[in-house]
Design a protein around this motif. Structure first.
Motif, short mmCIF file in Angstrom:
data_model
loop_
_atom_site.label_atom_id
_atom_site.label_comp_id
_atom_site.label_asym_id
_atom_site.label_seq_id
_atom_site.Cartn_x
_atom_site.Cartn_y
_atom_site.Cartn_z
N ASP A 20 70.55 63.34 26.36
CA ASP A 20 69.78 63.51 25.60
C ASP A 20 68.63 62.57 25.42
O ASP A 20 67.91 62.50 24.48
N GLY A 21 67.84 62.59 26.11
CA GLY A 21 66.10 62.53 26.11
C GLY A 21 65.81 60.80 26.79
O GLY A 21 65.71 60.27 27.09
N GLU A 22 67.80 60.22 26.89
CA GLU A 22 68.20 58.47 27.52
C GLU A 22 67.67 58.97 29.05
O GLU A 22 69.34 59.43 29.06
N GLU A 23 67.18 57.61 29.16
CA GLU A 23 66.79 57.52 30.86
C GLU A 23 68.75 56.71 31.84
O GLU A 23 68.13 55.71 30.71
N HIS A 24 69.21 56.74 32.74
CA HIS A 24 70.13 55.94 33.06
C HIS A 24 69.44 56.11 35.06
O HIS A 24 69.99 57.09 35.09
N SER A 25 69.71 55.11 35.52
CA SER A 25 69.71 55.47 36.85
C SER A 25 71.20 54.05 37.63
O SER A 25 71.30 52.61 36.91
N PHE A 26 72.31 54.48 38.33
CA PHE A 26 73.09 53.28 38.75
C PHE A 26 73.39 54.31 40.29
O PHE A 26 72.70 54.93 40.33
N ASN A 27 74.08 53.50 40.97
CA ASN A 27 73.85 53.60 42.43
C ASN A 27 75.85 53.68 42.45
O ASN A 27 76.72 52.88 41.84
#
Length: 287
Positions: free
Chosen positions: A76-83
């Motif tokens: 919903d437009g909120e960005e996240h990044s993870f491995n």
């Protein structure tokens, strides 16, 4: 690192493979014209059974597999990044370790009849149960076979139902497709000129490798759509596997997830370490 990220990190590993009851997934294919007679796109396989057989023969097959990937997630437009580090034994167990900026955030262990995970950092919680918890959270109906298959772009059990899969050929991209609706309706549905009257599902296959390149699923009744695209195929042992996966989900929340594998290895025995620290608080699940 906020609680929202940690929960999303765990749940989205399941959301990526969201589908409805015993229906598998898909990715949006931009092609709007279908032609089964074009000379420039002559292909030999003409029925669902033969296409399904070739598709199954070219899937990534393994006893053990391990991989690492990065996920760019938009919710919903909120960005996240993870491995994520993944280890799996086929038809038995899937293990995942999730990290953010090099810090362990979660550990996941999935079998055919159980789901376990721990949340580190600020939450220090754990869950043990089955897919009921995940399915209730995601308004989905997931199972082990579905997750296992879609992890590396393989087909799921539903696709073996050859009597329901109608074959066709795509002139513009020179691809086969297998669909739950007849080919004369696929053109109109994909172009938006016609709405499916029931569950609509299509897989597009590369004519040389018979790998799934795109899939599309639309559940009109629940207003859920799931699109998947597999790209950047590379050799893994004697097989090909997609190293870039893009998922778009339209449901209660709009989700976009882009997965890029750094490596995939198969048939080296793996360990699946999972323990629950004594000071962790149990997540209670009420149906």
């Amino acid at each position: 690192m906020c609680k929202l990220f940690i929960r999303l990190s765990v749940l989205l590993l399941f959301v990526f493979f969201v589908s409805c009851k015993h229906k598998k997934n898909l990715a949006k294919n931009p092609v709007t014209v279908i032609d089964t007679t074009a000379e420039k796109c002559r292909m030999d396989f003409k029925n669902g059974k033969s296409l399904s057989r070739r598709m199954n023969e070219n899937e990534l097959d393994y006893t053990y597999a391990s991989a690492k990937f990065n996920c760019e997630l938009t919710l919903d437009g909120e960005e996240h990044s993870f491995n994520v580090t993944v280890r799996t034994r086929k038809d038995s167990v899937i293990w995942m370790s999730i990290s953010k900026l090099g810090i362990d955030a979660a550990r996941v262990l999935i079998t055919k009849d159980s789901v376990k995970f721990t949340l580190g950092l600020t939450e220090r919680k754990y869950f043990t149960g089955d897919f009921s918890y995940i399915n209730q959270k995601l308004h989905a109906d997931l199972d082990f076979n579905m997750l296992q298959a879609l992890l590396f772009g393989n087909s799921a059990e539903f696709y073996d139902d050859d009597e329901k899969l109608k074959p066709g050929r795509d002139k513009n991209n020179c691809q086969y497709f297998l669909s739950t609706v007849r080919k004369r309706h696929v053109k109109r549905i994909v172009s938006g000129a016609e709405q499916p009257k029931e569950l609509f599902q299509t897989m597009w296959l590369d004519p040389q490798t018979f790998k799934i390149v795109t899939m599309e699923f639309d559940d009109v009744e629940t207003k859920r759509k799931f699109n998947a695209c597999y790209d950047e195929f590379k050799p893994v042992d004697k097989y090909l596997a997609p190293f870039k996966l893009l998922y778009n989900i339209t449901a209660e929340k709009n989700i976009k997830a882009e997965i890029k594998y750094a490596r995939i290895g198969i048939n080296e025995p793996q360990k699946f370490p999972f323990n629950i620290p004594p000071n962790y608080e149990r997540i209670e699940f009420k149906k």
